[in-house]
Design a protein around this motif. Sequence first.
Motif, PDB file in Angstrom:
ATOM      1  N   ARG A 156       1.462  -0.866   0.369  1.00  9.46           N
ATOM      2  CA  ARG A 156      -0.403  -0.101  -0.222  1.00  9.46           C
ATOM      3  C   ARG A 156       0.203   1.700   0.119  1.00  9.46           C
TER       4      ARG A 156
ATOM      5  N   ILE B 172       1.425   4.114  -2.851  1.00 12.60           N
ATOM      6  CA  ILE B 172       0.954   5.795  -2.856  1.00 12.60           C
ATOM      7  C   ILE B 172       2.234   7.013  -3.353  1.00 12.60           C
TER       8      ILE B 172
ATOM      9  N   LEU C 106       2.348   6.664  -7.001  1.00 11.09           N
ATOM     10  CA  LEU C 106       1.435   7.192  -7.889  1.00 11.09           C
ATOM     11  C   LEU C 106       1.857   8.753  -7.497  1.00 11.09           C
TER      12      LEU C 106
ATOM     13  N   GLN D  12       2.298   9.918 -10.691  1.00 13.65           N
ATOM     14  CA  GLN D  12       1.363  10.166 -12.131  1.00 13.65           C
ATOM     15  C   GLN D  12       1.305  11.000 -13.475  1.00 13.65           C
TER      16      GLN D  12
ATOM     17  N   LYS E 175      -1.241   4.728 -14.852  1.00 12.30           N
ATOM     18  CA  LYS E 175      -2.505   4.985 -13.869  1.00 12.30           C
ATOM     19  C   LYS E 175      -3.418   4.880 -13.105  1.00 12.30           C
ATOM     20  N   VAL E 176      -4.309   4.041 -13.971  1.00 10.59           N
ATOM     21  CA  VAL E 176      -5.907   3.711 -14.397  1.00 10.59           C
ATOM     22  C   VAL E 176      -5.316   2.077 -13.603  1.00 10.59           C
TER      23      VAL E 176
ATOM     24  N   LEU F 125      -2.922   1.260 -11.673  1.00 12.51           N
ATOM     25  CA  LEU F 125      -2.163   1.748 -10.153  1.00 12.51           C
ATOM     26  C   LEU F 125      -3.382   2.010  -8.989  1.00 12.51           C
ATOM     27  N   LYS F 126      -4.122   3.364  -8.995  1.00 16.53           N
ATOM     28  CA  LYS F 126      -5.655   3.348  -8.915  1.00 16.53           C
ATOM     29  C   LYS F 126      -6.178   2.378  -8.694  1.00 16.53           C
ATOM     30  N   THR F 127      -6.287   1.349  -9.332  1.00 17.54           N
ATOM     31  CA  THR F 127      -6.765   0.315  -9.240  1.00 17.54           C
ATOM     32  C   THR F 127      -6.815  -0.639  -7.768  1.00 17.54           C
TER      33      THR F 127
ATOM     34  N   LEU G 201      -3.984   0.716  -5.933  1.00 16.50           N
ATOM     35  CA  LEU G 201      -4.509   1.512  -4.222  1.00 16.50           C
ATOM     36  C   LEU G 201      -5.898   1.617  -3.398  1.00 16.50           C
ATOM     37  N   ALA G 202      -6.845   0.900  -4.658  1.00 19.21           N
ATOM     38  CA  ALA G 202      -8.467   0.634  -4.431  1.00 19.21           C
ATOM     39  C   ALA G 202      -8.335  -0.243  -2.987  1.00 19.21           C
TER      40      ALA G 202
ATOM     41  N   ASN H 126      -6.593  -0.446  -0.183  1.00 19.58           N
ATOM     42  CA  ASN H 126      -7.073   0.807   0.948  1.00 19.58           C
ATOM     43  C   ASN H 126      -8.350  -0.419   1.729  1.00 19.58           C
TER      44      ASN H 126
END
Length: 343
Positions: A76, A80, A83, A86, A94-95, A97-99, A101-102, A105
């Motif tokens: 995690r 972070i 990003l 990013q 980017k998509v 990595l954000k996936t 992270l979600a 979390n």
Amino acid sequence: KVCPICKQPEQSVDLRICCYCAATVHKECSVEAQSENIAWKKSNKGYESHMCICFDCEDLKNQPVRPFTHEPDNARRAVIRTLASQAEYPDTLKVALKTLLAKFNVEYGIDGSKSASVPIETDGKNLDDVQTLVASYFQPNASASYLVKRPIESKCGGLGVVAVKDIPRFTIIGVYPGYEDPLSGEQAKLGRPGPKYSLVDLNCADFYNNVFCEMGKTFTPFINEPNTNEKSNVAWIQETVKPEGRLSVMTVRDIKEGEEVLIGYGPLYPRTYPYTYDAYAYHQVDDHKNCFALWHWSSLEEKDANFVCYAGYDENQDAYSYWETESEAAARKSAEKTKAGGK
């Protein structure tokens, strides 16, 4: 980030923000902020869940410093950090990595507070996913297939980068990773060691000068400087396809299988080991977007700089090759004409 109260870095659990001085501090170095405390500053609005009052602002300077243990990094925290850069990544990265992270979390907690309960095996798999995404950007065009990390006997057993197959001249073997680290000077006053993996404004190592775990599948941070009996075989280059300050590494000659990859760290790097100052750099030629001049320094003296050759970038092939000068082209054509006339 470094907590100014205990003078230790952020770990698995996110740092909180003091509603008065805006310092980022550990939960253990602060007390809960009440609504009237948070309302003291308009800019606190919207960040209520992150607010606290640090020991300094609460006038609790005699509180015992939190016991510190060096926690292992986790996936995690790695995503972070990733990003943080990013803005320069392609949308697909980017998509992805954000996936992640979600997902993290949920597993680790929105503030990292559940990190200790995540099984080591799960975190290892998660981190491998992050490393693969990071390498997809910083090791372009299958450049990782040329390289392996190995202990180098002549470097006291420290890691180095070795060619696992022949690498042609003018080959990009990686992009130097790292994040902007503008507070390193200020944090030195809190006891932070001087960065050993910084390049221009970017740093790819943590508080303890360990390369960030998400960069474990990249190679450029592990390239050594030449020893007393060695010479560099790669150079720094600011590619036009990368943001300003994000440097790549390109070969200056053919590198044979089994050779260690070596690069000059530049004149300002603090050294405590035997070395040879032997540095190369590619510089973009004025008014020629895709032409780069290769320069070589055999000492720290500017007068010892020597021009080597030009390299040209082919946008369609995303590759570099020797750039022939006008005089070289004229000489080649003359030789070809002479050879043709002698037949």
